[in-house]
Design a protein around this motif. Structure first.
Motif, mmCIF file in Angstrom:
data_model
loop_
_atom_site.group_PDB
_atom_site.id
_atom_site.type_symbol
_atom_site.label_atom_id
_atom_site.label_comp_id
_atom_site.label_asym_id
_atom_site.label_seq_id
_atom_site.Cartn_x
_atom_site.Cartn_y
_atom_site.Cartn_z
ATOM 1 N N ARG A 75 0.790 -1.231 0.000
ATOM 2 C CA ARG A 75 0.000 0.000 0.000
ATOM 3 C C ARG A 75 0.821 1.279 0.000
ATOM 4 N NH1 ARG A 75 -2.992 -2.329 5.057
ATOM 5 N NH2 ARG A 75 -0.848 -2.931 5.269
ATOM 6 N N LEU A 76 2.006 1.263 0.600
ATOM 7 C CA LEU A 76 2.783 2.492 0.694
ATOM 8 C C LEU A 76 4.253 2.215 0.960
ATOM 9 C CD1 LEU A 76 3.451 3.012 3.940
ATOM 10 C CD2 LEU A 76 1.099 3.736 3.941
ATOM 11 N N MET A 77 5.042 3.275 0.844
ATOM 12 C CA MET A 77 6.463 3.219 1.169
ATOM 13 C C MET A 77 6.774 4.415 2.065
ATOM 14 S SD MET A 77 9.833 3.549 -1.273
ATOM 15 C CE MET A 77 9.816 1.891 -1.892
ATOM 16 N N VAL A 78 7.511 4.177 3.147
ATOM 17 C CA VAL A 78 7.932 5.260 4.031
ATOM 18 C C VAL A 78 9.450 5.324 4.067
ATOM 19 C CG1 VAL A 78 5.859 5.154 5.473
ATOM 20 C CG2 VAL A 78 7.864 3.849 6.133
ATOM 21 N N TRP A 79 9.967 6.534 4.141
ATOM 22 C CA TRP A 79 11.383 6.769 4.367
ATOM 23 C C TRP A 79 11.504 7.234 5.807
ATOM 24 C CZ3 TRP A 79 9.382 7.173 -0.388
ATOM 25 C CH2 TRP A 79 10.162 6.764 -1.473
ATOM 26 N N TYR A 80 12.425 6.637 6.549
ATOM 27 C CA TYR A 80 12.567 6.984 7.960
ATOM 28 C C TYR A 80 14.025 6.937 8.383
ATOM 29 C CZ TYR A 80 13.095 1.976 8.820
ATOM 30 O OH TYR A 80 13.545 0.684 8.806
ATOM 31 N N GLN A 81 14.290 7.527 9.525
ATOM 32 C CA GLN A 81 15.631 7.566 10.094
ATOM 33 C C GLN A 81 15.510 7.264 11.580
ATOM 34 O OE1 GLN A 81 17.401 11.483 10.046
ATOM 35 N NE2 GLN A 81 19.377 10.611 9.518
ATOM 36 N N THR A 82 16.310 6.340 12.074
ATOM 37 C CA THR A 82 16.294 5.978 13.486
ATOM 38 C C THR A 82 17.474 6.643 14.180
ATOM 39 O OG1 THR A 82 15.304 3.848 12.941
ATOM 40 C CG2 THR A 82 16.337 4.054 15.110
ATOM 41 N N ILE A 83 17.189 7.428 15.205
ATOM 42 C CA ILE A 83 18.218 8.115 15.979
ATOM 43 C C ILE A 83 18.168 7.564 17.404
ATOM 44 C CG2 ILE A 83 19.165 10.341 16.709
ATOM 45 C CD1 ILE A 83 19.080 9.997 13.658
ATOM 46 N N SER A 84 19.057 6.642 17.712
ATOM 47 C CA SER A 84 19.025 5.923 18.983
ATOM 48 C C SER A 84 19.219 6.829 20.187
ATOM 49 C CB SER A 84 20.085 4.820 18.995
ATOM 50 O OG SER A 84 19.812 3.882 17.986
ATOM 51 N N HIS A 85 20.162 7.761 20.104
ATOM 52 C CA HIS A 85 20.434 8.582 21.286
ATOM 53 C C HIS A 85 19.285 9.543 21.613
ATOM 54 C CE1 HIS A 85 21.986 11.273 18.100
ATOM 55 N NE2 HIS A 85 21.675 12.258 18.919
ATOM 56 N N ARG A 86 18.373 9.743 20.687
ATOM 57 C CA ARG A 86 17.175 10.549 20.949
ATOM 58 C C ARG A 86 15.941 9.694 21.196
ATOM 59 N NH1 ARG A 86 17.643 15.397 16.515
ATOM 60 N NH2 ARG A 86 19.461 16.362 17.444
ATOM 61 N N SER A 87 16.081 8.382 21.027
ATOM 62 C CA SER A 87 14.948 7.450 21.157
ATOM 63 C C SER A 87 13.802 7.857 20.243
ATOM 64 C CB SER A 87 14.463 7.374 22.610
ATOM 65 O OG SER A 87 15.483 6.929 23.450
ATOM 66 N N ARG A 88 14.165 8.161 18.980
ATOM 67 C CA ARG A 88 13.164 8.597 18.017
ATOM 68 C C ARG A 88 13.376 7.926 16.668
ATOM 69 N NH1 ARG A 88 11.099 9.980 21.909
ATOM 70 N NH2 ARG A 88 10.178 11.970 22.478
ATOM 71 N N VAL A 89 12.260 7.704 15.983
ATOM 72 C CA VAL A 89 12.255 7.295 14.588
ATOM 73 C C VAL A 89 11.588 8.446 13.839
ATOM 74 C CG1 VAL A 89 11.479 5.607 12.897
ATOM 75 C CG2 VAL A 89 12.110 4.850 15.198
ATOM 76 N N TYR A 90 12.333 9.066 12.931
ATOM 77 C CA TYR A 90 11.836 10.225 12.214
ATOM 78 C C TYR A 90 11.281 9.814 10.855
ATOM 79 C CZ TYR A 90 14.081 13.007 15.778
ATOM 80 O OH TYR A 90 14.433 13.562 16.984
ATOM 81 N N LEU A 91 10.026 10.143 10.616
ATOM 82 C CA LEU A 91 9.372 9.894 9.331
ATOM 83 C C LEU A 91 9.722 11.045 8.401
ATOM 84 C CD1 LEU A 91 7.390 8.303 7.563
ATOM 85 C CD2 LEU A 91 5.537 9.643 8.603
ATOM 86 N N LYS A 92 10.372 10.725 7.281
ATOM 87 C CA LYS A 92 10.840 11.744 6.355
ATOM 88 C C LYS A 92 9.950 11.918 5.134
ATOM 89 C CE LYS A 92 14.798 12.605 8.437
ATOM 90 N NZ LYS A 92 15.271 13.933 8.743
ATOM 91 N N ARG A 93 9.379 10.811 4.641
ATOM 92 C CA ARG A 93 8.593 10.864 3.411
ATOM 93 C C ARG A 93 7.677 9.654 3.332
ATOM 94 N NH1 ARG A 93 11.018 11.271 -2.743
ATOM 95 N NH2 ARG A 93 9.006 11.091 -3.765
ATOM 96 N N VAL A 94 6.528 9.847 2.648
ATOM 97 C CA VAL A 94 5.572 8.761 2.423
ATOM 98 C C VAL A 94 5.144 8.793 0.966
ATOM 99 C CG1 VAL A 94 3.332 7.802 3.027
ATOM 100 C CG2 VAL A 94 4.688 8.942 4.784
ATOM 101 N N ASN A 95 5.186 7.641 0.323
ATOM 102 C CA ASN A 95 4.638 7.487 -1.039
ATOM 103 C C ASN A 95 3.512 6.476 -0.988
ATOM 104 O OD1 ASN A 95 6.621 9.183 -2.031
ATOM 105 N ND2 ASN A 95 7.221 7.788 -3.671
ATOM 106 N N LEU A 96 2.386 6.846 -1.574
ATOM 107 C CA LEU A 96 1.239 5.926 -1.611
ATOM 108 C C LEU A 96 1.221 5.179 -2.914
ATOM 109 C CD1 LEU A 96 -1.460 8.334 -0.201
ATOM 110 C CD2 LEU A 96 -0.292 6.499 1.003
#
Length: 96
Positions: A75-96
């Motif tokens: 259904r879709l594709m997401v681009w993400y970045q995992t930053i361990s020292h911030r305990s965050r996964v950043y969503l950068k882009r979504v393609n449907l």
């Protein structure tokens, strides 16, 4: 399954966020698609909080920890970045 959504931390203190902003990444995406993105991102956060990346295995052995990753299903594709020292996964882009 809980409905955590953006910036709501799981039990280990991890969360996901849109980068640079929700409007930039999700724009005028339908509520149904936003729910799907949220569910996928919650799953990526759960894996990251355990030190697991769905493609490379361990987050702690990644030679390029700041790289952009993709996750896709039928259904879709997401681009993400995992930053361990911030305990965050950043969503950068979504393609449907």
């Amino acid at each position: 399954m809980t409905d955590r959504g953006e910036a709501v931390e799981n039990e280990q203190g991890w969360a996901w966020e849109c980068d640079p902003s929700r409007l930039w990444v999700l724009g005028d995406m339908s509520p149904e698609h936003q729910t799907l993105v949220s569910t996928i991102m919650d799953g990526l956060v759960d894996l990251a909080s355990m030190g697991i990346d769905p493609k490379s295995g361990s987050l702690y052995e990644d030679p390029e920890p700041m790289r952009l990753w993709t996750y896709e299903d039928e259904r879709l594709m997401v681009w993400y970045q995992t930053i361990s020292h911030r305990s965050r996964v950043y969503l950068k882009r979504v393609n449907l």
